[in-house]
Design a protein around this motif. Sequence first.
Motif, PDB file in Angstrom:
ATOM      1  N   ASP A  96       0.848  -1.186   0.000  1.00 34.48           N
ATOM      2  CA  ASP A  96       0.000   0.000   0.000  1.00 34.48           C
ATOM      3  C   ASP A  96       0.890   1.245   0.000  1.00 34.48           C
ATOM      4  O   ASP A  96       1.417   1.648   1.026  1.00 34.48           O
ATOM      5  N   LEU A 125       0.316   4.231  -0.015  1.00 34.32           N
ATOM      6  CA  LEU A 125      -0.163   5.418   0.714  1.00 34.32           C
ATOM      7  C   LEU A 125       0.037   5.304   2.218  1.00 34.32           C
ATOM      8  O   LEU A 125      -0.146   6.258   2.960  1.00 34.32           O
ATOM      9  N   ARG A 139       0.043   8.166   5.420  1.00 34.49           N
ATOM     10  CA  ARG A 139      -0.842   8.091   6.590  1.00 34.49           C
ATOM     11  C   ARG A 139      -0.045   7.975   7.882  1.00 34.49           C
ATOM     12  O   ARG A 139      -0.457   8.483   8.921  1.00 34.49           O
ATOM     13  N   GLU A 167      -3.064   9.644  -9.401  1.00 30.80           N
ATOM     14  CA  GLU A 167      -4.086   9.369  -8.369  1.00 30.80           C
ATOM     15  C   GLU A 167      -3.434   9.254  -6.993  1.00 30.80           C
ATOM     16  O   GLU A 167      -3.918   9.827  -6.012  1.00 30.80           O
ATOM     17  N   LEU A 168      -2.333   8.502  -6.919  1.00 25.72           N
ATOM     18  CA  LEU A 168      -1.644   8.323  -5.631  1.00 25.72           C
ATOM     19  C   LEU A 168      -1.156   9.665  -5.091  1.00 25.72           C
ATOM     20  O   LEU A 168      -1.260   9.943  -3.895  1.00 25.72           O
ATOM     21  N   GLU A 228      -2.361  12.596  -5.582  1.00 25.86           N
ATOM     22  CA  GLU A 228      -3.478  13.397  -5.080  1.00 25.86           C
ATOM     23  C   GLU A 228      -3.943  12.874  -3.725  1.00 25.86           C
ATOM     24  O   GLU A 228      -4.167  13.641  -2.785  1.00 25.86           O
ATOM     25  N   GLU A 229      -4.060  11.556  -3.610  1.00 29.31           N
ATOM     26  CA  GLU A 229      -4.514  10.972  -2.345  1.00 29.31           C
ATOM     27  C   GLU A 229      -3.517  11.195  -1.219  1.00 29.31           C
ATOM     28  O   GLU A 229      -3.900  11.435  -0.081  1.00 29.31           O
ATOM     29  N   ALA A 230      -2.219  11.110  -1.552  1.00 28.28           N
ATOM     30  CA  ALA A 230      -1.190  11.256  -0.515  1.00 28.28           C
ATOM     31  C   ALA A 230      -1.128  12.685   0.001  1.00 28.28           C
ATOM     32  O   ALA A 230      -0.857  12.925   1.182  1.00 28.28           O
ATOM     33  N   GLY A 231      -1.342  13.643  -0.887  1.00 26.22           N
ATOM     34  CA  GLY A 231      -1.290  15.040  -0.468  1.00 26.22           C
ATOM     35  C   GLY A 231       0.099  15.502  -0.059  1.00 26.22           C
ATOM     36  O   GLY A 231       0.246  16.440   0.719  1.00 26.22           O
TER      37      GLY A 231
END
Length: 325
Positions: free
Chosen positions: A199, A201, A205, A227-228, A230-233
């Motif tokens: 994972d 991401l 987290r 996509e990753l 954007e999700e990770a920020g």
Amino acid sequence: MHIPTPLRERGIDRVHAWSIPMTTRFRRITERDGLLLHGPEGWAEFSPFWDYDAAESTAWLRAALEDATTPRPAPRREEVEVNATIPVLPPVLAARIATVGGARTAKVKVADPGSDLASDAQRLEAVRDAMGSDARIRIDANAVWTFEEALEALPVLDRAAGGLEYAEQPCAALEDLAALRRALDIPIAADESVRRAEDPLRVARAEAADLLVMKVQPLGGVTRCLELAEEAGLPVVVSSALESSIGLGAGLALAAALPELPHACGLATATLLTGDLAPQPLHATGGTLPVGRTAPSEELLARHAADDALAARWEERLAACASLL
Ligand SMILES: O=C(O)CCC(=O)c1ccccc1C(=O)O
Ligand SMILES: [Mg+2]
């Protein structure tokens, strides 16, 4: 070479195995090899390292398939700032390649089994001398230090470098990376914790990194990387997997499409190869690389064609990964 049915169905009509010696041993690699796949969008690269098994290499195949069969995302920039990549070399040689292509950022490999902390520090001093005080210097330890080793080494190397932009993957474990971030003032970048994780991401987290290194092939393609990210920020540094200029082009497409690109990218690695498949290899000038699709020439495909034994190994590998898609 036989083209597996799932690839044929997506429009892959040609596969070519290649092999090119490296100029300098980079970690354990002295020869880079792989496949190029041709599809409706042009040529793409499939070149997982040999220590990646079929399951892990399937992400690399997804990346190549995406790049050969679907248009690249709209670029937000036409050129990408890149860093010089400096293998474990004596200080004089390290200094010589620090500014290749006009780079104002250098990434220096450290913590290699063949070097100790004192020689890593000397290499960093030489690179700072060669680049000047306004250059950015980052290091990459490739996950080899324990927490205690990193806690000792990082301040020493930070001083030797006259300040580090960041330290890439000093330790393997997320808890150790997170603890280092709390203990030290040096930004931490995650590479193996993104590239080889179930994972990718989890590191974000766990607050185990200040920024993420992304390589297009191991993460399964440009779209998935976007996509990753954007999700990770977190800020992203796009880096190569020592591809030929064909694969580097996909990295540049990702770097060009990211909303923000605050750091130089590790895509100036074509100079670590003794040859290339494109007549105009992606060698940096003015510290940048141009965005756009790079095509191989028939002449260079022939010159760097893999021998029969290597081509057979790649054919087998392609079949294994295609069956796992
Ligand atoms: O980031 C760079 O400057 C170049 C790419 C690089 O270092 C690399 C290339 C192949 C495999 C692993 C790595 C790595 O970042 O550890
Ligand atoms: Mg790395």
